[in-house]
Write a protein that holds these residues in place. Structure first.
Motif, PDB file in Angstrom:
ATOM      1  N   ALA A 226      63.237 -37.816  94.386  1.00 46.02           N
ATOM      2  CA  ALA A 226      64.569 -37.777  94.982  1.00 46.02           C
ATOM      3  C   ALA A 226      65.343 -36.537  94.561  1.00 46.02           C
ATOM      4  O   ALA A 226      66.138 -35.991  95.335  1.00 46.02           O
ATOM      5  N   GLN A 227      65.112 -36.063  93.337  1.00 47.61           N
ATOM      6  CA  GLN A 227      65.809 -34.870  92.853  1.00 47.61           C
ATOM      7  C   GLN A 227      65.076 -33.585  93.207  1.00 47.61           C
ATOM      8  O   GLN A 227      65.553 -32.506  92.891  1.00 47.61           O
ATOM      9  N   GLY A 228      63.937 -33.682  93.858  1.00 47.08           N
ATOM     10  CA  GLY A 228      63.199 -32.493  94.240  1.00 47.08           C
ATOM     11  C   GLY A 228      62.588 -31.757  93.067  1.00 47.08           C
ATOM     12  O   GLY A 228      62.479 -30.524  93.085  1.00 47.08           O
ATOM     13  N   ILE A 229      62.161 -32.493  92.054  1.00 50.98           N
ATOM     14  CA  ILE A 229      61.603 -31.862  90.853  1.00 50.98           C
ATOM     15  C   ILE A 229      60.238 -31.242  91.176  1.00 50.98           C
ATOM     16  O   ILE A 229      59.328 -31.924  91.622  1.00 50.98           O
ATOM     17  N   THR A 230      60.116 -29.949  90.925  1.00 51.40           N
ATOM     18  CA  THR A 230      58.840 -29.255  91.145  1.00 51.40           C
ATOM     19  C   THR A 230      58.050 -29.106  89.858  1.00 51.40           C
ATOM     20  O   THR A 230      56.826 -28.972  89.904  1.00 51.40           O
ATOM     21  N   ASP A 231      58.739 -29.103  88.707  1.00 47.61           N
ATOM     22  CA  ASP A 231      58.081 -28.866  87.423  1.00 47.61           C
ATOM     23  C   ASP A 231      58.641 -29.812  86.370  1.00 47.61           C
ATOM     24  O   ASP A 231      59.852 -29.855  86.142  1.00 47.61           O
ATOM     25  N   VAL A 232      57.737 -30.551  85.731  1.00 48.61           N
ATOM     26  CA  VAL A 232      58.107 -31.453  84.648  1.00 48.61           C
ATOM     27  C   VAL A 232      57.669 -30.808  83.339  1.00 48.61           C
ATOM     28  O   VAL A 232      56.476 -30.581  83.121  1.00 48.61           O
ATOM     29  N   VAL A 233      58.639 -30.511  82.483  1.00 53.28           N
ATOM     30  CA  VAL A 233      58.374 -29.956  81.157  1.00 53.28           C
ATOM     31  C   VAL A 233      58.878 -30.976  80.153  1.00 53.28           C
ATOM     32  O   VAL A 233      60.069 -31.276  80.109  1.00 53.28           O
ATOM     33  N   ARG A 234      57.984 -31.538  79.344  1.00 55.13           N
ATOM     34  CA  ARG A 234      58.353 -32.616  78.433  1.00 55.13           C
ATOM     35  C   ARG A 234      57.379 -32.631  77.262  1.00 55.13           C
ATOM     36  O   ARG A 234      56.394 -31.899  77.234  1.00 55.13           O
ATOM     37  N   GLY A 235      57.655 -33.488  76.260  1.00 54.81           N
ATOM     38  CA  GLY A 235      56.853 -33.544  75.059  1.00 54.81           C
ATOM     39  C   GLY A 235      55.439 -34.042  75.308  1.00 54.81           C
ATOM     40  O   GLY A 235      55.179 -34.835  76.231  1.00 54.81           O
ATOM     41  N   ALA A 236      54.510 -33.596  74.458  1.00 53.84           N
ATOM     42  CA  ALA A 236      53.100 -33.961  74.612  1.00 53.84           C
ATOM     43  C   ALA A 236      52.860 -35.454  74.456  1.00 53.84           C
ATOM     44  O   ALA A 236      51.831 -35.973  74.908  1.00 53.84           O
ATOM     45  N   ASP A 237      53.781 -36.174  73.833  1.00 56.86           N
ATOM     46  CA  ASP A 237      53.615 -37.622  73.691  1.00 56.86           C
ATOM     47  C   ASP A 237      53.677 -38.331  75.037  1.00 56.86           C
ATOM     48  O   ASP A 237      53.218 -39.477  75.155  1.00 56.86           O
ATOM     49  N   LEU A 238      54.231 -37.673  76.050  1.00 61.29           N
ATOM     50  CA  LEU A 238      54.337 -38.279  77.373  1.00 61.29           C
ATOM     51  C   LEU A 238      53.188 -37.883  78.291  1.00 61.29           C
ATOM     52  O   LEU A 238      53.125 -38.326  79.437  1.00 61.29           O
ATOM     53  N   ALA A 239      52.259 -37.061  77.802  1.00 60.68           N
ATOM     54  CA  ALA A 239      51.136 -36.642  78.633  1.00 60.68           C
ATOM     55  C   ALA A 239      50.308 -37.842  79.083  1.00 60.68           C
ATOM     56  O   ALA A 239      49.752 -37.853  80.188  1.00 60.68           O
ATOM     57  N   ASP A 240      50.238 -38.863  78.247  1.00 58.67           N
ATOM     58  CA  ASP A 240      49.450 -40.054  78.555  1.00 58.67           C
ATOM     59  C   ASP A 240      49.985 -40.807  79.771  1.00 58.67           C
ATOM     60  O   ASP A 240      49.270 -41.580  80.393  1.00 58.67           O
ATOM     61  N   ASN A 241      51.268 -40.561  80.121  1.00 56.83           N
ATOM     62  CA  ASN A 241      51.862 -41.229  81.276  1.00 56.83           C
ATOM     63  C   ASN A 241      51.531 -40.543  82.594  1.00 56.83           C
ATOM     64  O   ASN A 241      51.746 -41.122  83.661  1.00 56.83           O
ATOM     65  N   THR A 242      51.038 -39.311  82.526  1.00 58.25           N
ATOM     66  CA  THR A 242      50.924 -38.492  83.727  1.00 58.25           C
ATOM     67  C   THR A 242      50.007 -39.100  84.771  1.00 58.25           C
ATOM     68  O   THR A 242      50.333 -39.117  85.972  1.00 58.25           O
ATOM     69  N   ALA A 243      48.852 -39.604  84.370  1.00 58.21           N
ATOM     70  CA  ALA A 243      47.919 -40.165  85.349  1.00 58.21           C
ATOM     71  C   ALA A 243      48.532 -41.348  86.087  1.00 58.21           C
ATOM     72  O   ALA A 243      48.369 -41.488  87.308  1.00 58.21           O
ATOM     73  N   ARG A 244      49.231 -42.212  85.384  1.00 52.25           N
ATOM     74  CA  ARG A 244      49.883 -43.348  86.034  1.00 52.25           C
ATOM     75  C   ARG A 244      50.920 -42.877  87.041  1.00 52.25           C
ATOM     76  O   ARG A 244      51.046 -43.422  88.150  1.00 52.25           O
ATOM     77  N   GLN A 245      51.666 -41.845  86.673  1.00 51.32           N
ATOM     78  CA  GLN A 245      52.701 -41.342  87.577  1.00 51.32           C
ATOM     79  C   GLN A 245      52.092 -40.670  88.801  1.00 51.32           C
ATOM     80  O   GLN A 245      52.617 -40.793  89.911  1.00 51.32           O
ATOM     81  N   ILE A 246      50.963 -39.997  88.618  1.00 49.20           N
ATOM     82  CA  ILE A 246      50.289 -39.394  89.767  1.00 49.20           C
ATOM     83  C   ILE A 246      49.784 -40.474  90.721  1.00 49.20           C
ATOM     84  O   ILE A 246      49.892 -40.342  91.949  1.00 49.20           O
ATOM     85  N   LEU A 247      49.244 -41.570  90.183  1.00 49.86           N
ATOM     86  CA  LEU A 247      48.808 -42.672  91.042  1.00 49.86           C
ATOM     87  C   LEU A 247      49.978 -43.233  91.849  1.00 49.86           C
ATOM     88  O   LEU A 247      49.843 -43.536  93.042  1.00 49.86           O
ATOM     89  N   LEU A 248      51.129 -43.368  91.218  1.00 45.26           N
ATOM     90  CA  LEU A 248      52.303 -43.867  91.925  1.00 45.26           C
ATOM     91  C   LEU A 248      52.780 -42.877  92.988  1.00 45.26           C
ATOM     92  O   LEU A 248      53.194 -43.271  94.082  1.00 45.26           O
ATOM     93  N   GLN A 249      52.734 -41.587  92.666  1.00 44.33           N
ATOM     94  CA  GLN A 249      53.107 -40.571  93.654  1.00 44.33           C
ATOM     95  C   GLN A 249      52.204 -40.666  94.883  1.00 44.33           C
ATOM     96  O   GLN A 249      52.682 -40.601  96.023  1.00 44.33           O
ATOM     97  N   ARG A 250      50.911 -40.848  94.659  1.00 46.18           N
ATOM     98  CA  ARG A 250      49.980 -41.000  95.769  1.00 46.18           C
ATOM     99  C   ARG A 250      50.298 -42.250  96.577  1.00 46.18           C
ATOM    100  O   ARG A 250      50.301 -42.236  97.819  1.00 46.18           O
ATOM    101  N   ALA A 251      50.535 -43.345  95.881  1.00 45.51           N
ATOM    102  CA  ALA A 251      50.776 -44.615  96.561  1.00 45.51           C
ATOM    103  C   ALA A 251      52.032 -44.587  97.414  1.00 45.51           C
ATOM    104  O   ALA A 251      52.106 -45.249  98.457  1.00 45.51           O
ATOM    105  N   LEU A 252      53.034 -43.815  96.991  1.00 42.08           N
ATOM    106  CA  LEU A 252      54.302 -43.733  97.719  1.00 42.08           C
ATOM    107  C   LEU A 252      54.359 -42.531  98.655  1.00 42.08           C
ATOM    108  O   LEU A 252      55.362 -42.323  99.333  1.00 42.08           O
TER     109      LEU A 252
END
Length: 324
Positions: A226-252
């Motif tokens: 919704a915010q048009g985010i092109t680049d996510v820059v965040r701590g390495a502790d959140l890298a483990d969430n990326t695959a789940r978020q990509i699956l949701l992006q695909r699903a939506l």
């Protein structure tokens, strides 16, 4: 080419500390070095953990460090309608279902299969309620991770401002009926090639909890789009969430941003510095001192002079000195 849009998205469970300043500075520098926008999102969707007034205090802390967002901050607590719309879309597409399993029931099923070991304190959901019956009216909502959904191109964000009060979900993505046989893959700008088989490592994960609270994974995906985010820059502790978020992006049917996960600040016990292990709030009597410490974690040289001069110097250095 799409306008670069980055964001910093803290949870207001406590003031910013040394670790969170690293992520804030990195995301701000990356946006400025690309001539883009830098947005702030207060991730207060979990009312049970967030403290009143902390979002405004965090905004004040960032301002003291010269890190000022280009738009008014968004608050997840005001966006439940969008999350419900996304959930309903997933339900209609057969990609989300109601789960009435308790933690004890999940543990019992896993134990029967000799797979009861928690993953970072989180049990891998075995898919008990996936095939129904779906007559339950209470419980959590989960995403099916056993269906392969064709990936969307990276960072397909339209030029110009993106509406933040509505999301248009395109036609249903092409689905395959076979089980997901390949892990979700992505390229992290710092960590390199990454992959995770969400179905076996995480299982069908929660989108909305039984208490009615929307889960972080769903909220962040909806808000980034919704915010048009092109680049996510965040701590390495959140890298483990990326695959789940990509699956949701695909699903939506939503675009996948680029990802960069920054180094972590470690506490005295060698673990990630966090509010949970007693991280002290930033001492901002001398903001440049705090920023210099954050910059060193990112592989940047310390600066002297004014706050504005230091930030300008780091922006110039950022393209040639990415985080280590």
């Amino acid at each position: 080419m799409s306008l670069y849009t980055g964001r910093f998205a803290p949870s207001p469970t406590g003031p910013l500390h040394a670790g969170s300043l690293v992520a804030a500075l990195a995301s701000w520098l990356d946006a400025r070095a690309h001539g883009g926008r830098w947005l702030l999102r207060i991730e207060d969707v979990d009312h049970s953990r967030c403290l009143p007034g902390l979002g405004e205090f965090i905004l004040q802390q960032l301002g003291q460090c010269g890190l000022v967002p280009d738009q008014r901050p968004q608050y997840q607590s005001q966006r439940s309608g969008l999350y419900q719309q996304a959930l309903q879309t997933l339900v209609e597409r057969g990609l989300a279902y109601r789960c009435s399993c308790t933690r004890k029931q999940i543990e019992a099923v896993l134990a029967q299969h000799g797979a009861g070991k928690p993953r970072h304190g989180e049990l891998v959901y075995p898919g008990t309620c996936r095939s129904g019956p779906h007559s339950a009216t209470t419980g959590a909502w989960r995403l099916r991770t056993d269906i392969y959904i064709k990936n969307m191109p990276l960072a397909l964000i339209q030029k110009g401002d993106v509406a933040t009060d509505s999301i248009v979900f395109p036609h249903q993505p092409a689905l395959c009926t076979q089980a997901l046989v390949e892990p979700t893959k992505w390229l992290d700008r710092r960590l390199g090639s990454q992959q995770q088989d969400v179905a076996t490592v995480v299982g069908d994960f929660v989108l909305k909890r039984a208490d009615g609270c929307f889960a972080y994974q769903l909220a962040v995906v909806v808000d980034d789009a919704a915010q048009g985010i092109t680049d996510v820059v965040r701590g390495a502790d959140l890298a483990d969430n990326t695959a789940r978020q990509i699956l949701l992006q695909r699903a939506l049917g939503l675009p996948t941003p680029r990802y960069l996960h920054t180094p972590l600040v470690l506490g005295a016990n060698g673990e990630k510095l966090s509010k949970q292990n007693g991280a002290a709030a930033l001492d901002l009597q001398r903001p440049l001192d705090a920023l210099n410490q954050a910059a060193q974690t990112l592989g940047l040289l310390s600066q002297t002079g004014t706050l504005a001069e230091a930030l300008a110097a780091w922006v110039a250095l950022w393209p040639s000195a990415p985080p280590r």
